[in-house]
Design a protein around this motif. Structure first.
Motif, PDB file in Angstrom:
ATOM      1  N   PRO A  14       0.818  -1.222   0.000  1.00 48.55           N
ATOM      2  CA  PRO A  14       0.000   0.000   0.000  1.00 48.55           C
ATOM      3  C   PRO A  14       0.851   1.271   0.000  1.00 48.55           C
ATOM      4  O   PRO A  14       0.506   2.250  -0.637  1.00 48.55           O
ATOM      5  CB  PRO A  14      -0.830  -0.111   1.286  1.00 48.55           C
ATOM      6  CG  PRO A  14      -0.863  -1.570   1.586  1.00 48.55           C
ATOM      7  CD  PRO A  14       0.460  -2.118   1.097  1.00 48.55           C
ATOM      8  N   ALA A  15       1.962   1.261   0.685  1.00 47.67           N
ATOM      9  CA  ALA A  15       2.835   2.440   0.704  1.00 47.67           C
ATOM     10  C   ALA A  15       3.414   2.700  -0.674  1.00 47.67           C
ATOM     11  O   ALA A  15       3.552   3.846  -1.095  1.00 47.67           O
ATOM     12  CB  ALA A  15       3.954   2.247   1.724  1.00 47.67           C
ATOM     13  N   CYS A  16       3.727   1.643  -1.401  1.00 49.64           N
ATOM     14  CA  CYS A  16       4.254   1.813  -2.750  1.00 49.64           C
ATOM     15  C   CYS A  16       3.209   2.457  -3.656  1.00 49.64           C
ATOM     16  O   CYS A  16       3.513   3.354  -4.424  1.00 49.64           O
ATOM     17  CB  CYS A  16       4.682   0.473  -3.339  1.00 49.64           C
ATOM     18  SG  CYS A  16       6.105  -0.261  -2.505  1.00 49.64           S
ATOM     19  N   PHE A  17       1.948   2.004  -3.563  1.00 51.66           N
ATOM     20  CA  PHE A  17       0.892   2.604  -4.367  1.00 51.66           C
ATOM     21  C   PHE A  17       0.668   4.050  -3.974  1.00 51.66           C
ATOM     22  O   PHE A  17       0.399   4.895  -4.812  1.00 51.66           O
ATOM     23  CB  PHE A  17      -0.420   1.825  -4.230  1.00 51.66           C
ATOM     24  CG  PHE A  17      -0.472   0.596  -5.081  1.00 51.66           C
ATOM     25  CD1 PHE A  17      -0.315   0.683  -6.448  1.00 51.66           C
ATOM     26  CD2 PHE A  17      -0.672  -0.644  -4.514  1.00 51.66           C
ATOM     27  CE1 PHE A  17      -0.366  -0.446  -7.250  1.00 51.66           C
ATOM     28  CE2 PHE A  17      -0.718  -1.778  -5.308  1.00 51.66           C
ATOM     29  CZ  PHE A  17      -0.570  -1.676  -6.675  1.00 51.66           C
ATOM     30  N   ALA A  18       0.763   4.354  -2.692  1.00 55.84           N
ATOM     31  CA  ALA A  18       0.531   5.723  -2.228  1.00 55.84           C
ATOM     32  C   ALA A  18       1.574   6.677  -2.805  1.00 55.84           C
ATOM     33  O   ALA A  18       1.296   7.845  -3.017  1.00 55.84           O
ATOM     34  CB  ALA A  18       0.552   5.777  -0.710  1.00 55.84           C
ATOM     35  N   ASN A  19       2.778   6.185  -3.054  1.00 54.44           N
ATOM     36  CA  ASN A  19       3.845   7.042  -3.552  1.00 54.44           C
ATOM     37  C   ASN A  19       4.033   6.942  -5.058  1.00 54.44           C
ATOM     38  O   ASN A  19       4.815   7.679  -5.622  1.00 54.44           O
ATOM     39  CB  ASN A  19       5.159   6.702  -2.847  1.00 54.44           C
ATOM     40  CG  ASN A  19       5.105   7.066  -1.383  1.00 54.44           C
ATOM     41  OD1 ASN A  19       4.529   8.085  -1.020  1.00 54.44           O
ATOM     42  ND2 ASN A  19       5.660   6.236  -0.533  1.00 54.44           N
ATOM     43  N   ALA A  20       3.346   6.013  -5.718  1.00 52.53           N
ATOM     44  CA  ALA A  20       3.498   5.843  -7.162  1.00 52.53           C
ATOM     45  C   ALA A  20       2.688   6.912  -7.874  1.00 52.53           C
ATOM     46  O   ALA A  20       1.479   6.828  -7.950  1.00 52.53           O
ATOM     47  CB  ALA A  20       3.044   4.451  -7.580  1.00 52.53           C
ATOM     48  N   HIS A  21       3.368   7.923  -8.373  1.00 47.68           N
ATOM     49  CA  HIS A  21       2.683   9.011  -9.047  1.00 47.68           C
ATOM     50  C   HIS A  21       3.039   9.104 -10.515  1.00 47.68           C
ATOM     51  O   HIS A  21       2.571   9.999 -11.197  1.00 47.68           O
ATOM     52  CB  HIS A  21       2.992  10.342  -8.355  1.00 47.68           C
ATOM     53  CG  HIS A  21       2.406  10.433  -6.997  1.00 47.68           C
ATOM     54  ND1 HIS A  21       3.166  10.469  -5.873  1.00 47.68           N
ATOM     55  CD2 HIS A  21       1.129  10.461  -6.584  1.00 47.68           C
ATOM     56  CE1 HIS A  21       2.393  10.530  -4.816  1.00 47.68           C
ATOM     57  NE2 HIS A  21       1.143  10.519  -5.216  1.00 47.68           N
ATOM     58  N   GLU A  22       3.883   8.212 -10.980  1.00 47.26           N
ATOM     59  CA  GLU A  22       4.289   8.236 -12.379  1.00 47.26           C
ATOM     60  C   GLU A  22       4.096   6.856 -12.970  1.00 47.26           C
ATOM     61  O   GLU A  22       4.417   5.854 -12.348  1.00 47.26           O
ATOM     62  CB  GLU A  22       5.741   8.685 -12.502  1.00 47.26           C
ATOM     63  CG  GLU A  22       5.948  10.094 -11.996  1.00 47.26           C
ATOM     64  CD  GLU A  22       7.403  10.527 -12.018  1.00 47.26           C
ATOM     65  OE1 GLU A  22       8.273   9.721 -12.378  1.00 47.26           O
ATOM     66  OE2 GLU A  22       7.653  11.690 -11.670  1.00 47.26           O
ATOM     67  N   VAL A 138      -2.499   1.700 -20.585  1.00 49.35           N
ATOM     68  CA  VAL A 138      -1.836   1.741 -19.289  1.00 49.35           C
ATOM     69  C   VAL A 138      -2.890   2.052 -18.228  1.00 49.35           C
ATOM     70  O   VAL A 138      -3.754   2.902 -18.439  1.00 49.35           O
ATOM     71  CB  VAL A 138      -0.683   2.770 -19.238  1.00 49.35           C
ATOM     72  CG1 VAL A 138      -1.171   4.187 -19.477  1.00 49.35           C
ATOM     73  CG2 VAL A 138       0.080   2.686 -17.923  1.00 49.35           C
ATOM     74  N   THR A 139      -2.821   1.331 -17.130  1.00 46.80           N
ATOM     75  CA  THR A 139      -3.713   1.607 -16.006  1.00 46.80           C
ATOM     76  C   THR A 139      -2.931   2.360 -14.953  1.00 46.80           C
ATOM     77  O   THR A 139      -1.857   1.920 -14.538  1.00 46.80           O
ATOM     78  CB  THR A 139      -4.295   0.305 -15.423  1.00 46.80           C
ATOM     79  OG1 THR A 139      -5.061  -0.341 -16.456  1.00 46.80           O
ATOM     80  CG2 THR A 139      -5.204   0.591 -14.239  1.00 46.80           C
ATOM     81  N   VAL A 140      -3.461   3.504 -14.546  1.00 48.44           N
ATOM     82  CA  VAL A 140      -2.837   4.338 -13.523  1.00 48.44           C
ATOM     83  C   VAL A 140      -3.700   4.301 -12.277  1.00 48.44           C
ATOM     84  O   VAL A 140      -4.880   3.960 -12.334  1.00 48.44           O
ATOM     85  CB  VAL A 140      -2.643   5.795 -14.019  1.00 48.44           C
ATOM     86  CG1 VAL A 140      -1.784   5.827 -15.280  1.00 48.44           C
ATOM     87  CG2 VAL A 140      -3.972   6.487 -14.268  1.00 48.44           C
ATOM     88  N   GLU A 141      -3.126   4.642 -11.145  1.00 51.86           N
ATOM     89  CA  GLU A 141      -3.854   4.756  -9.883  1.00 51.86           C
ATOM     90  C   GLU A 141      -4.068   6.241  -9.609  1.00 51.86           C
ATOM     91  O   GLU A 141      -3.115   6.994  -9.442  1.00 51.86           O
ATOM     92  CB  GLU A 141      -3.065   4.115  -8.736  1.00 51.86           C
ATOM     93  CG  GLU A 141      -3.034   2.600  -8.799  1.00 51.86           C
ATOM     94  CD  GLU A 141      -4.396   1.962  -8.560  1.00 51.86           C
ATOM     95  OE1 GLU A 141      -5.128   2.420  -7.656  1.00 51.86           O
ATOM     96  OE2 GLU A 141      -4.735   1.016  -9.290  1.00 51.86           O
ATOM     97  N   VAL A 142      -5.327   6.655  -9.591  1.00 54.73           N
ATOM     98  CA  VAL A 142      -5.689   8.054  -9.370  1.00 54.73           C
ATOM     99  C   VAL A 142      -5.819   8.281  -7.868  1.00 54.73           C
ATOM    100  O   VAL A 142      -6.559   7.583  -7.184  1.00 54.73           O
ATOM    101  CB  VAL A 142      -7.016   8.390 -10.076  1.00 54.73           C
ATOM    102  CG1 VAL A 142      -7.422   9.833  -9.798  1.00 54.73           C
ATOM    103  CG2 VAL A 142      -6.898   8.131 -11.576  1.00 54.73           C
ATOM    104  N   SER A 143      -5.081   9.255  -7.357  1.00 56.86           N
ATOM    105  CA  SER A 143      -5.093   9.600  -5.940  1.00 56.86           C
ATOM    106  C   SER A 143      -6.208  10.610  -5.677  1.00 56.86           C
ATOM    107  O   SER A 143      -6.275  11.656  -6.325  1.00 56.86           O
ATOM    108  CB  SER A 143      -3.743  10.192  -5.565  1.00 56.86           C
ATOM    109  OG  SER A 143      -3.746  10.652  -4.242  1.00 56.86           O
ATOM    110  N   VAL A 144      -7.088  10.292  -4.726  1.00 58.80           N
ATOM    111  CA  VAL A 144      -8.175  11.206  -4.368  1.00 58.80           C
ATOM    112  C   VAL A 144      -7.685  12.114  -3.242  1.00 58.80           C
ATOM    113  O   VAL A 144      -7.148  11.642  -2.248  1.00 58.80           O
ATOM    114  CB  VAL A 144      -9.439  10.432  -3.938  1.00 58.80           C
ATOM    115  CG1 VAL A 144     -10.560  11.395  -3.561  1.00 58.80           C
ATOM    116  CG2 VAL A 144      -9.886   9.492  -5.050  1.00 58.80           C
ATOM    117  N   GLN A 145      -7.868  13.433  -3.426  1.00 63.98           N
ATOM    118  CA  GLN A 145      -7.355  14.422  -2.489  1.00 63.98           C
ATOM    119  C   GLN A 145      -8.443  15.430  -2.120  1.00 63.98           C
ATOM    120  O   GLN A 145      -9.278  15.767  -2.949  1.00 63.98           O
ATOM    121  CB  GLN A 145      -6.179  15.169  -3.130  1.00 63.98           C
ATOM    122  CG  GLN A 145      -5.076  14.263  -3.591  1.00 63.98           C
ATOM    123  CD  GLN A 145      -4.018  14.987  -4.406  1.00 63.98           C
ATOM    124  OE1 GLN A 145      -3.391  14.378  -5.229  1.00 63.98           O
ATOM    125  NE2 GLN A 145      -3.821  16.270  -4.178  1.00 63.98           N
TER     126      GLN A 145
END
Length: 162
Positions: A14-22, A138-145
């Protein structure tokens, strides 16, 4: 030993996904996918990111989809008379050696017919698949803020849309 390593990997995932922004596909790099947390009754949500193409070949974003929505569309804002209006576009050109910014009051992805609102809360993530004509998918993970990231376009003009 292997059990401990697997346990550590599971805890760190989970920490890796939280920091994966590229994210990368072919020559294209998709940076900082994000969405703003909205009220629980909001009928739609938008997703934003920057596509960087350092390559010598142009590409085209042809479609998007996400399992959290029944429908996903590419949109842009355009000025008509003195009003900003949102409209759907069929595709978005990604120039060679260039960037395209998806941001409030610019290009963006609209997610409609929302299915899973539990992922639309601050700190959560949801998948978004981008379909490119040449580079592929490509599938990206969108961070909700809760708040837009620093440097994103001003959202205070959203009430001027039709």
């Amino acid at each position: 030993m292997l059990k401990n390593a697997l346990m550590l990997a599971a805890l760190l995932l989970p920490a890796c996904f939280a920091n994966a922004h590229e994210f990368k596909v072919g020559d294209l790099q998709i940076n900082h996918p994000w969405s703003q947390e909205l009220p629980p009754n909001a009928p739609t949500v938008a997703a934003y990111f920057v596509i960087h193409n350092p390559g010598s070949t142009a590409d085209r974003l042809t479609a998007v989809d996400s399992p959290i929505a029944g429908k996903a569309e590419l949109h842009e804002h355009v000025r008509q008379l003195d009003l900003m209006k949102m409209q759907q576009v069929a595709s978005v050109d990604i120039p060679a050696k260039g960037d395209v910014t998806f941001a409030p009051m610019a290009y963006h992805v609209m997610l409609l017919d929302l299915k899973d609102r539990s992922l639309l809360q601050d700190g959560k993530h949801f998948p978004l698949t981008l379909h490119f004509a040449k580079a592929g998918d490509v599938t990206v993970e969108v961070s909700v803020q809760k708040q837009p990231p620093a440097g994103s376009h001003d959202m205070s003009h959203m009430d001027h849309m039709q």
